[in-house]
Each structure stands twice: as structure tokens, then as C-alpha cells.
Design a protein around this motif. Structure first.
Motif, PDB file in Angstrom:
ATOM      1  N   GLU A 180       0.821  -1.207   0.000  1.00 60.71           N
ATOM      2  CA  GLU A 180       0.000   0.000   0.000  1.00 60.71           C
ATOM      3  C   GLU A 180       0.858   1.261   0.000  1.00 60.71           C
ATOM      4  O   GLU A 180       0.529   2.253  -0.668  1.00 60.71           O
ATOM      5  N   SER A 181       1.972   1.249   0.724  1.00 61.57           N
ATOM      6  CA  SER A 181       2.861   2.408   0.758  1.00 61.57           C
ATOM      7  C   SER A 181       3.464   2.665  -0.618  1.00 61.57           C
ATOM      8  O   SER A 181       3.556   3.815  -1.072  1.00 61.57           O
ATOM      9  N   PHE A 182       3.859   1.596  -1.285  1.00 59.30           N
ATOM     10  CA  PHE A 182       4.422   1.732  -2.632  1.00 59.30           C
ATOM     11  C   PHE A 182       3.389   2.325  -3.585  1.00 59.30           C
ATOM     12  O   PHE A 182       3.658   3.283  -4.319  1.00 59.30           O
ATOM     13  N   SER A 183       2.198   1.766  -3.584  1.00 59.79           N
ATOM     14  CA  SER A 183       1.146   2.245  -4.476  1.00 59.79           C
ATOM     15  C   SER A 183       0.812   3.713  -4.207  1.00 59.79           C
ATOM     16  O   SER A 183       0.644   4.520  -5.130  1.00 59.79           O
ATOM     17  N   GLU A 184       0.740   4.085  -2.917  1.00 57.81           N
ATOM     18  CA  GLU A 184       0.416   5.461  -2.563  1.00 57.81           C
ATOM     19  C   GLU A 184       1.524   6.422  -2.994  1.00 57.81           C
ATOM     20  O   GLU A 184       1.239   7.535  -3.458  1.00 57.81           O
ATOM     21  N   SER A 185       2.782   6.009  -2.868  1.00 57.60           N
ATOM     22  CA  SER A 185       3.892   6.883  -3.276  1.00 57.60           C
ATOM     23  C   SER A 185       3.859   7.150  -4.779  1.00 57.60           C
ATOM     24  O   SER A 185       4.159   8.258  -5.221  1.00 57.60           O
ATOM     25  N   ILE A 186       3.465   6.151  -5.555  1.00 54.25           N
ATOM     26  CA  ILE A 186       3.359   6.342  -7.009  1.00 54.25           C
ATOM     27  C   ILE A 186       2.191   7.268  -7.325  1.00 54.25           C
ATOM     28  O   ILE A 186       2.290   8.161  -8.183  1.00 54.25           O
ATOM     29  N   ARG A 187       1.080   7.085  -6.609  1.00 49.65           N
ATOM     30  CA  ARG A 187      -0.089   7.943  -6.826  1.00 49.65           C
ATOM     31  C   ARG A 187       0.246   9.400  -6.520  1.00 49.65           C
ATOM     32  O   ARG A 187      -0.084  10.308  -7.286  1.00 49.65           O
TER      33      ARG A 187
END
Length: 401
Positions: A180-187
Motif C-alpha cells: 500500500e505504501s508503494f502504491s500510494e507513493s506512485i499515486r
């Protein structure tokens, strides 16, 4: 290639046999990620770079390679088995023509999308190699993954012979917070960026797989622990292979991702040796039929590590590797499009493949499909009317099936 604020270093090659200049140029690309261009000219190697530390490390690295390739007096045995002189009516820059015709789309050096007629020619060459050569040996078709276990590569000594080629595979950790942290950082970054904050140690586990660098490795993996009967077996497969080659991907035919058809022999030594020589004869027949300008010669793998000289000289002196090299007229060079290899019992021992009570002998014939198409078009052009009659007739008959 960068040109602004570039720095060059010029190093003499007086200590190096001219036959090894090409190997040095190839290996020098891996000395530093700051290298932009490498040229051989007038007995020197010229490195253009953007090293923020001034390039001393680059110069020292190249000197290290010169020392590696020049030490010892091993000598390289030269042996040309076959030459076929073709007319090569086309002399244009085939890559430029293919790009202009939108037949290929360059995604980056060494990585292409292929469209018609290139894509059809890929299938035609592959089908022909199967029908005319693999089937003559009664080869059984196999299908392999595009990825390979690192433990399998270890058995082939790939890590110690060609470490520079490796493309490791990994994935996000099985951890909800990490995902989730990875996905949020890309967003939050507005999409994937080259400098995305990807903490490999925190986000990814150590890899267990790599992209497969060679078709035949999976064949030996599949036979691990088996005992073969009779003289041996012949298998054939086509697979996507991957080899990272740094700045060398700008050279004609050096692809990051490519298709390799192989015919693989596993069995008694005499069976493998005889099959290998028969494969050479089949290659000669196709070269004459298709009027291709080429030669078949003794060769060695581009070993990268410190024992390069010993391994390469052994291969050549034992004639364990032949290459079929097709001429690229507009650059006045040739490229290896097929290789015919004899491995002795190296893989039979590594994978515990037996023939009777002894380790099996292995060998293989490889066809780099994209290279075959590139080289053929470099000699004859995109206009089918300029292709050799025999090739054109076979190609059109194949299209009508």
C-alpha cells in the motif's frame, strides 16, 4: 549519447592483440555507468563519459581489462569451416529503413517492436529451422518459461562466466504495508518516475529468478537426475532470452530481448559430435540455397571474468564452438546468427544426467531469429523482388499455407 560537457580518455592498445580489440570494446561498456560512447580507432580505444569524478576510475578499469585480455601467451586457434559469397545487392542502412517504414519501433537501444514483414519473417525462419533441421534429427518440441531459477543458472556457471548479462527478477514483499505504501507513493508522484523512491532492501526480497539468458538451460534442468537410453535424445524449443549488454545494445544485432530457437543434443559423446557436424552441413545447405554471404568459423564465448583467456583458448583449441556469421554490408562487418556448440559432460555432470553409468554429453545449435532477419534484410533489402529466387519461393509458399 550525451555530447554536452563530455570528457574523453584515449588509451593505447599496443599491448593487446588486435584480434581482442572487439572483446575489449565490448567489456569496456561495463566499466562504468557514466560511459556514453566507446570507439576503436588507430590502435586506441576512446571512451567518452560524464564521470563526475573525472574518469580516473574508468581509465583504470579499461587498463584492468587490457591486462586481463593480454596476459598469457595462449594463442587463438582460427579455423574457417565454410564460406559462401553472396551478391548482397542491397547496401543501405537497413535499421534506418525499417524505422522509416515503421516496420520496427525502437523502444530503446536493443528493445524493439516488430511489425510486418519483419514479424512474418521471424516465423518463417523459425519454421524453416524446425522443418529443415530440427525435424531431420527427430527433435521433440518443448516449451520453456521466460524465467529461470538462480539455482539452475548456478549449475551452468553463468554467474562466473557471464555475470554482466544477468536480469534479476523480484517483486514487492508479501507485506500489506509495503504494497500500500508503494502504491500510494506512485499515486502521489503522479505516476511512475525514473527516480521513484523504491527502497529495494525494504520493499523487495532477494530475487530467486532471473530472465532466461539461454534456451538450452531449461532442457538440462528438465532432465535433471534422469538416465537416458540408447544414443540419447534431441529436443528443440524457441524461447525469449534476455541479456543486458550495456552500451553494446547500440551495436547492430545486440538485443536486450530476443528469440532463440535451439536444437539440443543430450547423450553419448559420439552421438552429440556427429549430430553437431550434421547440423553444420544443414546450415551450409541453407546458406547456398538462400545465396547468403556468410562464413562458419571457430569461435569462443565472450567470457567476462578473469579466466577469460583460459576459457576462450580452451574453447577454440578444442573447437567446441562454431559460429555462422552473416555479413552486414553497410557497416562492412558480420554478426553471429547461429552457433553450434559442444559442451562435453559439463552440463551432464552439473545436472546429474546419465547415459548408461556416465554423465551425458551435450551440445546445441542456436538460431538468433531477429539476427537472421536483420542480416538477411541487410543483404537483400525490404523489396521482395530483390530477394534470392529460392528464398522468395519458399517464403511465399509458406505464406500460402
Amino acid at each position: 549519447m550525451h555530447t554536452d560537457n563530455a570528457t574523453t580518455c584515449v588509451i593505447s592498445l599496443d599491448r593487446l592483440d588486435p584480434n581482442q580489440h572487439g572483446q575489449l570494446k565490448y567489456a569496456s561498456a561495463f566499466v562504468s555507468e557514466h560511459i556514453d560512447d566507446i570507439r576503436l580507432e588507430n590502435g586506441t580505444i576512446t571512451i567518452t563519459h560524464h564521470d563526475p569524478d573525472g574518469g580516473d576510475k574508468i581509465a583504470a578499469g579499461v587498463q584492468r581489462l587490457i591486462e586481463r585480455f593480454s596476459k598469457g601467451d595462449f594463442g587463438f586457434k582460427e579455423h574457417i569451416l565454410f564460406e559462401n559469397r553472396g551478391t548482397m545487392p542491397y547496401r543501405g542502412d537497413i535499421i534506418a529503413d525499417l524505422v522509416e517504414a515503421k516496420t520496427i519501433k525502437v523502444l530503446e537501444p536493443g528493445l524493439f517492436i516488430f511489425r510486418e514483414p519483419f514479424s512474418s519473417l521471424l516465423r518463417f525462419f523459425d519454421d524453416t529451422f524446425v522443418q529443415r533441421i530440427a525435424n531431420a534429427f527427430g527433435a521433440k518440441e518443448e516449451s520453456y518459461p521466460a524465467v529461470i531459477h538462480l539455482s539452475t543458472l548456478d549449475k551452468t556457471n553463468h554467474f562466473t562466466s557471464f555475470p554482466e548479462h544477468l536480469h534479476f527478477l523480484s517483486h514487492l514483499r508479501d507485506d500489506l504495508d509495503v504494497i500500500e505504501s508503494f502504491s500510494e507513493s506512485i499515486r502521489q508522484s503522479g505516476g511512475w518516475k525514473a527516480d521513484a523512491p523504491l527502497d529495494l532492501n525494504r520493499n523487495m526480497p532477494k530475487p530467486r529468478f532471473a530472465m532466461n539468458p539461454s534456451t538450452c538451460y531449461h532442457c538440462y534442468e528438465g532432465l535433471q537426475g534422469e538416465s537416458l537410453e540408447g544414443d540419447g535424445i534431441v529436443a528443440t524449443a524457441v524461447a525469449k532470452c534476455h541479456r543486458y549488454e550495456s552500451k553494446n545494445h547500440t551495436d547492430f544485432g545486440r538485443l536486450l530481448d530476443f528469440s532463440m530457437r535451439e536444437i539440443i543434443f543430450v547423450g553419448k559423446p559420439e552421438f552429440v559430435r556427429e549430430s553437431r557436424l550434421k547440423a553444420v552441413e544443414h546450415l551450409k545447405t541453407l546458406a547456398r540455397e538462400w545465396e547468403i554471404d556468410c562464413l562458419i568459423e571457430n569461435a569462443n564465448d565472450p567470457f567476462f571474468t578473469n579466466d577469460f583467456q583460459v576459457k576462450a583458448s580452451f574453447q577454440r583449441n578444442q573447437e567446441m564452438k562454431y559460429e555462422m556469421r552473416l555479413t552486414i554490408p553497410y557497416i562492412n562487418k558480420s554478426i553471429a546468427c547461429s552457433s553450434v556448440n559442444f559442451h562435453s559432460t559439463a552440463f551432464g555432470t552439473a545436472f546429474d544426467i546419465k547415459i548408461g553409468k556416465r554423465p551425458a554429453t551435450t551440445g546445441c545449435v542456436g538460431f538468433g531469429l531477429e539476427r537472421w532477419v536483420f542480416a538477411f534484410l541487410a543483404q537483400f533489402g525490404l523489396n521482395e523482388e530483390g530477394w534470392p529466387v529460392s528464398f522468395r519461393e519458399q517464403y511465399r509458399a509458406w505464406q500460402s499455407k
